[in-house]
Design a protein around this motif. Structure first.
Motif, PDB file in Angstrom:
ATOM      1  N   GLU A  44       0.825  -1.187   0.000  1.00 27.00           N
ATOM      2  CA  GLU A  44       0.000   0.000   0.000  1.00 27.00           C
ATOM      3  C   GLU A  44       0.876   1.261   0.000  1.00 27.00           C
ATOM      4  O   GLU A  44       2.041   1.225   0.381  1.00 27.00           O
ATOM      5  N   ARG A  45       0.256   2.353  -0.442  1.00 30.81           N
ATOM      6  CA  ARG A  45       0.972   3.625  -0.427  1.00 30.81           C
ATOM      7  C   ARG A  45       1.233   4.035   1.020  1.00 30.81           C
ATOM      8  O   ARG A  45       0.334   4.004   1.856  1.00 30.81           O
ATOM      9  N   GLU A  46       2.463   4.415   1.283  1.00 31.82           N
ATOM     10  CA  GLU A  46       2.915   4.726   2.636  1.00 31.82           C
ATOM     11  C   GLU A  46       3.243   6.200   2.769  1.00 31.82           C
ATOM     12  O   GLU A  46       3.997   6.751   1.953  1.00 31.82           O
ATOM     13  N   GLY A  47       2.686   6.846   3.759  1.00 33.67           N
ATOM     14  CA  GLY A  47       3.004   8.242   4.032  1.00 33.67           C
ATOM     15  C   GLY A  47       4.349   8.348   4.705  1.00 33.67           C
ATOM     16  O   GLY A  47       4.622   7.636   5.675  1.00 33.67           O
ATOM     17  N   ALA A  62       7.243   7.381  11.605  1.00 34.60           N
ATOM     18  CA  ALA A  62       8.263   6.807  12.482  1.00 34.60           C
ATOM     19  C   ALA A  62       9.273   5.974  11.699  1.00 34.60           C
ATOM     20  O   ALA A  62      10.447   5.896  12.065  1.00 34.60           O
ATOM     21  N   SER A  63       8.819   5.385  10.602  1.00 36.43           N
ATOM     22  CA  SER A  63       9.676   4.480   9.833  1.00 36.43           C
ATOM     23  C   SER A  63      10.843   5.192   9.152  1.00 36.43           C
ATOM     24  O   SER A  63      11.846   4.566   8.822  1.00 36.43           O
ATOM     25  N   VAL A  64      10.716   6.511   8.943  1.00 38.37           N
ATOM     26  CA  VAL A  64      11.769   7.239   8.236  1.00 38.37           C
ATOM     27  C   VAL A  64      12.338   8.399   9.047  1.00 38.37           C
ATOM     28  O   VAL A  64      13.298   9.057   8.606  1.00 38.37           O
ATOM     29  N   LYS A  65      11.780   8.668  10.205  1.00 38.67           N
ATOM     30  CA  LYS A  65      12.247   9.790  11.020  1.00 38.67           C
ATOM     31  C   LYS A  65      13.703   9.591  11.374  1.00 38.67           C
ATOM     32  O   LYS A  65      14.121   8.511  11.790  1.00 38.67           O
ATOM     33  N   GLY A  66      14.491  10.631  11.149  1.00 38.50           N
ATOM     34  CA  GLY A  66      15.922  10.549  11.408  1.00 38.50           C
ATOM     35  C   GLY A  66      16.745  10.240  10.172  1.00 38.50           C
ATOM     36  O   GLY A  66      17.934  10.551  10.122  1.00 38.50           O
ATOM     37  N   ARG A  67      16.118   9.616   9.181  1.00 39.52           N
ATOM     38  CA  ARG A  67      16.818   9.325   7.919  1.00 39.52           C
ATOM     39  C   ARG A  67      16.355  10.243   6.796  1.00 39.52           C
ATOM     40  O   ARG A  67      17.139  10.617   5.934  1.00 39.52           O
ATOM     41  N   PHE A  68      15.087  10.568   6.777  1.00 42.34           N
ATOM     42  CA  PHE A  68      14.508  11.411   5.738  1.00 42.34           C
ATOM     43  C   PHE A  68      14.171  12.785   6.316  1.00 42.34           C
ATOM     44  O   PHE A  68      13.776  12.893   7.485  1.00 42.34           O
ATOM     45  N   GLU A 103      -0.528  15.864   6.607  1.00 40.57           N
ATOM     46  CA  GLU A 103      -0.826  14.620   7.292  1.00 40.57           C
ATOM     47  C   GLU A 103      -0.224  13.474   6.496  1.00 40.57           C
ATOM     48  O   GLU A 103       0.213  13.648   5.374  1.00 40.57           O
ATOM     49  N   LEU A 104      -0.220  12.295   7.075  1.00 39.64           N
ATOM     50  CA  LEU A 104       0.418  11.144   6.454  1.00 39.64           C
ATOM     51  C   LEU A 104      -0.577  10.199   5.798  1.00 39.64           C
ATOM     52  O   LEU A 104      -0.199   9.118   5.349  1.00 39.64           O
ATOM     53  N   HIS A 105      -1.827  10.622   5.751  1.00 40.17           N
ATOM     54  CA  HIS A 105      -2.855   9.777   5.139  1.00 40.17           C
ATOM     55  C   HIS A 105      -3.072  10.206   3.703  1.00 40.17           C
ATOM     56  O   HIS A 105      -3.388  11.359   3.426  1.00 40.17           O
ATOM     57  N   ALA A 106      -2.919   9.278   2.760  1.00 36.99           N
ATOM     58  CA  ALA A 106      -3.000   9.615   1.337  1.00 36.99           C
ATOM     59  C   ALA A 106      -4.353  10.186   0.950  1.00 36.99           C
ATOM     60  O   ALA A 106      -4.447  11.037   0.061  1.00 36.99           O
TER      61      ALA A 106
END
Length: 122
Positions: A44-47, A62-68, A103-106
């Motif tokens: 699925e599309r991920e925010g 949370a999955s990309v915080k600190g890297r992106f 927001e992170l919701h597509a």
């Protein structure tokens, strides 16, 4: 009508970096935030995150915080997604979106770019 065009995708080795750009044109006065998303095959599309075009505040998954990280250049109507320490699992088509709140919701966004492919592989 607002148009969005992503650029900057490509092939990068694990551990490398890429910066994607999202250029907005058309009704640029109407959008208040730019969101970044990705979609890998079969998933699925991920925010990933978003930035307020008004005050530059950001919100990250949370999955990309600190890297992106996301930034914007108001004068150029362009938002950027800086991606560091890339992993093979970051391989996906990356999209930017607008005409919605930060927001992170597509489903909250009404305008989308065509996407740019990012492949992380050695």
């Amino acid at each position: 009508q607002l148009q969005l065009v992503e650029s900057g995708g490509g092939l990068v080795q694990p551990g490398g970096s890429l910066r994607l750009a999202c250029a907005a044109s058309g009704s640029t006065s109407d959008y208040v935030a730019i969101g970044w998303f990705r979609q890998a095959p079969g998933k699925e599309r991920e925010g990933l995150g978003c930035i307020s075009t008004w005050d530059g505040s950001t919100n990250y998954a949370a999955s990309v915080k600190g890297r992106f990280s996301i930034s914007r250049d108001k004068a150029k109507n362009t938002a950027y997604l800086q991606m560091n320490s890339l992993k093979p699992e970051d391989t996906a088509i990356y999209y930017c979106a607008a005409n919605g709140p930060c927001e992170l919701h597509a489903g909250g966004y009404g305008s989308w770019g065509q996407g740019t492919q990012v492949t992380v592989s050695s």
